[in-house]
Design a protein around this motif. Structure first.
Motif, short mmCIF file in Angstrom:
data_model
loop_
_atom_site.label_atom_id
_atom_site.label_comp_id
_atom_site.label_asym_id
_atom_site.label_seq_id
_atom_site.Cartn_x
_atom_site.Cartn_y
_atom_site.Cartn_z
N GLN A 138 0.36 6.54 -1.28
CA GLN A 138 1.15 5.62 -0.49
C GLN A 138 2.62 5.76 -0.89
O GLN A 138 2.94 6.13 -2.01
N ALA A 140 6.26 4.46 -1.95
CA ALA A 140 6.95 3.35 -2.60
C ALA A 140 8.37 3.31 -2.03
O ALA A 140 9.08 4.32 -2.04
N THR A 141 8.77 2.15 -1.53
CA THR A 141 10.06 2.02 -0.87
C THR A 141 10.99 1.14 -1.69
O THR A 141 10.59 0.05 -2.13
N LYS A 153 13.27 6.18 -1.36
CA LYS A 153 11.81 6.17 -1.29
C LYS A 153 11.23 7.06 -2.37
O LYS A 153 11.84 8.04 -2.77
N GLU A 384 0.36 2.59 -5.20
CA GLU A 384 0.17 1.19 -4.81
C GLU A 384 1.02 0.77 -3.63
O GLU A 384 1.03 -0.41 -3.27
N GLY A 385 1.77 1.69 -3.04
CA GLY A 385 2.60 1.32 -1.89
C GLY A 385 3.62 0.25 -2.24
O GLY A 385 3.81 -0.71 -1.51
N LEU A 386 4.29 0.42 -3.38
CA LEU A 386 5.18 -0.62 -3.89
C LEU A 386 6.37 -0.88 -2.96
O LEU A 386 6.96 0.04 -2.40
N GLN A 387 6.69 -2.14 -2.83
CA GLN A 387 7.91 -2.59 -2.14
C GLN A 387 8.86 -3.08 -3.22
O GLN A 387 8.66 -4.16 -3.79
N THR A 593 3.04 -4.98 -4.52
CA THR A 593 2.16 -3.91 -4.04
C THR A 593 1.89 -4.09 -2.55
O THR A 593 2.20 -5.12 -1.95
N SER A 594 1.25 -3.07 -1.95
CA SER A 594 0.99 -3.11 -0.52
C SER A 594 0.03 -4.24 -0.12
O SER A 594 0.06 -4.70 1.02
N ASP A 595 -0.78 -4.70 -1.07
CA ASP A 595 -1.70 -5.79 -0.75
C ASP A 595 -1.14 -7.17 -1.12
O ASP A 595 -1.85 -8.16 -1.10
#
Length: 828
Positions: A138, A140-141, A153, A384-387, A593-595
């Motif tokens: 995923q 991370a932005t 990113k 983890e698709g971190l924001q 995280t993305s969730d």
């Protein structure tokens, strides 16, 4: 007579034994007594009739019973007491050790049965997916402070991964990985009991390092399925899946999936991407030495990058090769002949999409360092698709970049600059410019000598000792230990206040101020700088504000001879802007995280009162006139500011090597540095020397005006009283009474000059020259109207010309910060 067979038991002995048994039974149970008596008589009669005959082979079918005259057989211990009476029997005591043993048996059973039961239940219910079904990648932005503007990113491995089959992975590379991570991979059941026990122990003990000791199968399951949460339940889940996977998948399938999944650093996921990132070639083309390098990085991908940590990487590489030798996969002779291979630079890593080329790349580097320090792992970052919400303000960042570009347009290409802006109220870094190359040298994070911009820390220490801004110091040249201290262009203000000396940036006054401090003045100034925000240890510099041998700062500390970073100067000045409240500078505000799981949220930043508000606000008051004094760099809209320029000289060449402009408003603190990579002299496009009041001040003003556009003008607090004086006094030098008579003109002095009367022949000729004392009397001093008399608290210059002593104002200073000094603005 013995006939060789067993003789019959006499009847009287049988009856005695029977009677004795009956008696013992009756002792234990009274209810049996009656039955015992009757039975005995009956059996006695029967015994008389069926007594076996004597003969060669007599046989006794059952034990005779009866009560003859013979005595009973010996009783068992613990029977009746002395006298043979029929008293009650004592109860037998239970042994405490028997209870302990039984409890131990129960505990052991629980320790074995309970986990085994849990394992079997979990094993029967868990499903093991196919490798192709697992998705771990995923983006991370990184956002700016507004939460919507994208700063950078961290690209997922989707575009940086090429799955390969087991046949494409050279056997030597497979063996290297096994030697590095799991030397009994092909024989173990997919998990390590010892590793699980160690993890359980560490979790119970609360150790941060809980975990470890995992097999390759467990590592794959952790990375691809269960995550790396430090908990016993997660470890048990990992163990169950690993055990089942080891039975359902072949070992080669597990190894292939593992090598296609794990992270190797440099943004490379999977063995093929890692091969390109480190060696610029396909995995099938790697030789054994190169394969061992990749295997060595698995343990700590970033920390064991040969470019960043060559010593640690080579140590791990040797461990891998030695494991291959011991496992029989590498000949000792081949091992001895191997040399550590060269890797390509990270900036040239093929297929690495995580690099950023512009100024934002340097911000990204600082963000990643901060995430690591906060305990957010590389695996979490990349999967983890971190924001990530940073503290960078979009408007302030753009203002810094625009100001640099505009100011440096047409200037020599050799010049470099750095800009850092920090919010005094939070410590948040709002703008950060370390150079144009996002993967190049970061000047905003580099140790550089700050020159006179460091004088404010000396002033803060002087105020801390109770000496007000009205304290007078001589500004004439001073020689200490054979070193002569002078001012730029020979400027002096005679005997003037330390506030006036700060505005004029007079080295001599501050040198005398430091020498006048009781005890170790240089160390006191260094300690004050540390209080305000200069780190005691600076990356790339080491222990700060001291000699290389750690022997403490010398006298040059007050003039800014030791290295600090632009980030540190912006932070320390922010502490002054916040009236002595320190807040650590930071780049990251929140990580989710993305969730929706929050990994980091700084919320309201707590501060620490490092110095009193009176000290900080008096320093600020002394700095307020400097922006105007430094070539009219007042901020737009009449906004208040407090600044200080700084220039570091290039040895004894008379040239400048570093130039600074550092200053703040109540809303923002900004530090600007200018210099070169080579450390050569600073000259602008016109060939002129570059001072802090020149190009650095231009960049500072452009950054501050742009960042604060639309923000209401803030006001600095009124400074408190120190030593009877609040803020900058309305006078800057002792009052000199007007002379009632003209000063006498001293007669000229006689001189001699050589006059050539013939070729090669000269004779002395007397002459006259003006008396130099007349010129000294004409030296300009900060002036005031002599007809008004001394101001409140202003000392009077002695008529005999002796040195004046400071007379602190007993509270009459207005603290308006005007300075009231005279003279044209100068370059600093």
């Amino acid at each position: 007579m013995n006939t060789g067979g067993r003789q019959a038991v006499p009847a009287h002995l049988q009856r005695a034994a029977t009677s004795d048994r009956a008696e013992r039974v009756s002792d234990r149970n009274p209810r049996v007594q009656a039955r015992a008596g009757a039975g005995t008589a009956e059996r006695t009669r029967g015994d008389d009739r069926t007594r076996p005959p004597t003969g060669a082979n007599p046989a006794v079918s059952r034990r005779p019973q009866g009560g003859g005259p013979g005595g009973p057989p010996p009783r068992r211990p613990g029977g009746e007491g002395p006298g043979g009476g029929g008293g009650s029997r004592r109860p037998k005591k239970k042994s405490p050790w028997k209870i302990v043993r039984r409890v131990a048996y129960v505990i052991m059973a629980l320790l074995i049965v309970a986990p085994s039961t849990m394992f079997l239940v979990a094993y029967s219910t868990v499903d093991v997916p196919k490798a192709g079904d697992l998705k771990t990648n995923q983006v991370a932005t990184m956002f700016m402070a507004d939460g919507t503007s994208v700063l950078s990113k961290v690209v997922p491995p989707e575009g940086n991964r090429t799955d390969v089959s087991i046949d494409q992975i050279p056997p030597h590379l497979r063996n290297a990985v096994i030697a590095a991570e799991d030397r009994d991979f092909y024989t173990n059941p997919g998990f390590s009991i010892s590793g699980f026990v160690r993890a359980a122990r560490d979790n119970v003990m609360g150790k941060a390092s809980a975990g470890g000791g995992s097999t390759i199968t467990q590592q794959y399951v952790k990375n691809a399925m269960v995550g790396d949460e430090r908990s016993l339940s997660r470890k048990l889940h990992e163990l169950v899946i690993s055990a089942k996977m080891a039975r359902q998948w072949s070992k080669d399938d597990i190894l292939t999936a593992y090598l296609n999944t794990i992270y190797f650093g440099r943004g490379a996921y999977g063995i093929d991407a890692a091969s390109k990132a480190y060696f610029g070639k396909k995995v099938s083309e790697l030789d054994p030495a190169e394969g061992a390098v990749l295997a060595a990085t698995i343990q700590q991908p970033s920390n064991l990058d040969p470019e960043k940590n060559p010593k640690g990487a080579q140590t791990r590489w040797n461990y891998v090769l030695d494991g291959m030798v011991s496992g029989g996969h590498l000949a000792q002779a081949d091992r001895a002949a191997m040399q550590y291979p060269a890797v390509i630079p990270a900036a040239q890593a093929a297929g690495d999409k995580t690099m950023d080329g512009g100024p934002e790349g340097l911000i990204k580097t600082q963000v990643l360092k901060e995430l690591e320090a906060a305990g957010i792992s590389e695996h979490e970052l990349n999967t983890e698709g971190l924001q990530i919400t940073t503290t960078i303000d979009a408007k302030a960042q753009q203002a810094a970049v625009d100001s640099v570009n505009k100011t440096m347009d047409g200037e020599p290409e050799i010049l470099r600059t750095a800009v850092v802006s920090v919010d005094p109220k939070t410590g948040a870094v709002r703008a950060y410019y370390g150079g144009t190359d996002g993967q190049g040298y970061d000047f905003a994070n580099a140790g550089l000598p700050p020159g006179s911009s460091f004088k404010v820390f000396g002033l803060a220490e002087n105020l801390e000792m109770g000496k007000p801004l009205s304290t007078l110091y001589d500004s004439s040249p001073v020689t200490v230990n054979g070193i002569k201290i002078t001012n730029v262009e020979g400027e002096q203000c005679g005997m003037c206040t330390i506030a006036e000396a700060l505005k004029r940036s007079l080295n001599t006054s501050f040198y005398r101020m430091m020498l006048d401090m009781p005890g170790n003045g240089p160390q006191k100034i260094a300690d004050m700088a540390h209080k305000l925000g200069i780190p005691e240890n600076i990356p790339g510099v080491g222990k700060s504000l001291t000699e290389a041998d750690g022997n403490g700062p010398n006298n040059g500390v007050v003039l800014g001879q030791y290295q600090v970073r632009p980030l540190d100067m912006a932070s320390a000045y922010a502490t002054l802007a916040a009236s002595g409240m320190y807040r650590a500078p930071h780049f990251v505000q929140k990580v989710v995280t993305s969730d929706g799981t929050i990994l980091l949220d700084r919320g309201e930043t707590a501060g620490e009162q490092r110095i009193s508000a009176a000290v900080a606000d008096n320093v600020t008051d002394a700095m307020k006139p400097i922006a105007q004094w430094s070539r009219n760099h007042n901020l737009a809209g009449g906004r208040d500011s407090a600044t200080k320029t700084g220039t570091n000289q290039l040895g004894d060449t008379g040239e400048n090597r570093d130039s600074w402009m550092v200053g703040f408003t109540p809303e923002l603190s900004t530090a600007v540095w200018m210099g070169t990579e080579q450390g050569v002299k600073l000259r602008n496009a016109n060939g002129g020397m570059i001072y802090g009041s020149g190009l650095p001040a231009d960049i500072w003003k452009g950054t501050m005006d742009g960042a604060l556009k639309g923000v209401p003008n803030g006001k600095f607090p009124k400074p408190g009283t120190i030593g009877g004086q609040a803020g900058v006094p309305s006078w800057s030098a002792p009052y000199t009474a007007p002379s009632t008579t003209d000063a006498p003109v001293l007669p000229p002095v006689i001189t001699q000059s050589q006059v050539e009367i013939l070729p090669g022949i000269t004779i002395p000729v007397p002459g006259l020259a003006p008396n130099p004392q007349n010129q000294q009397r004409a030296q300009p001093q900060p002036s005031q109207d002599p007809g008004t008399g001394p101001m409140s608290g202003q000392p009077v210059a002695p008529a005999d010309g002796s040195t004046v002593t400071t007379a602190p104002n007993p509270g009459g200073g207005n603290g308006n910060g005007n300075g009231n000094g005279n003279g044209a603005p100068r370059s600093r």
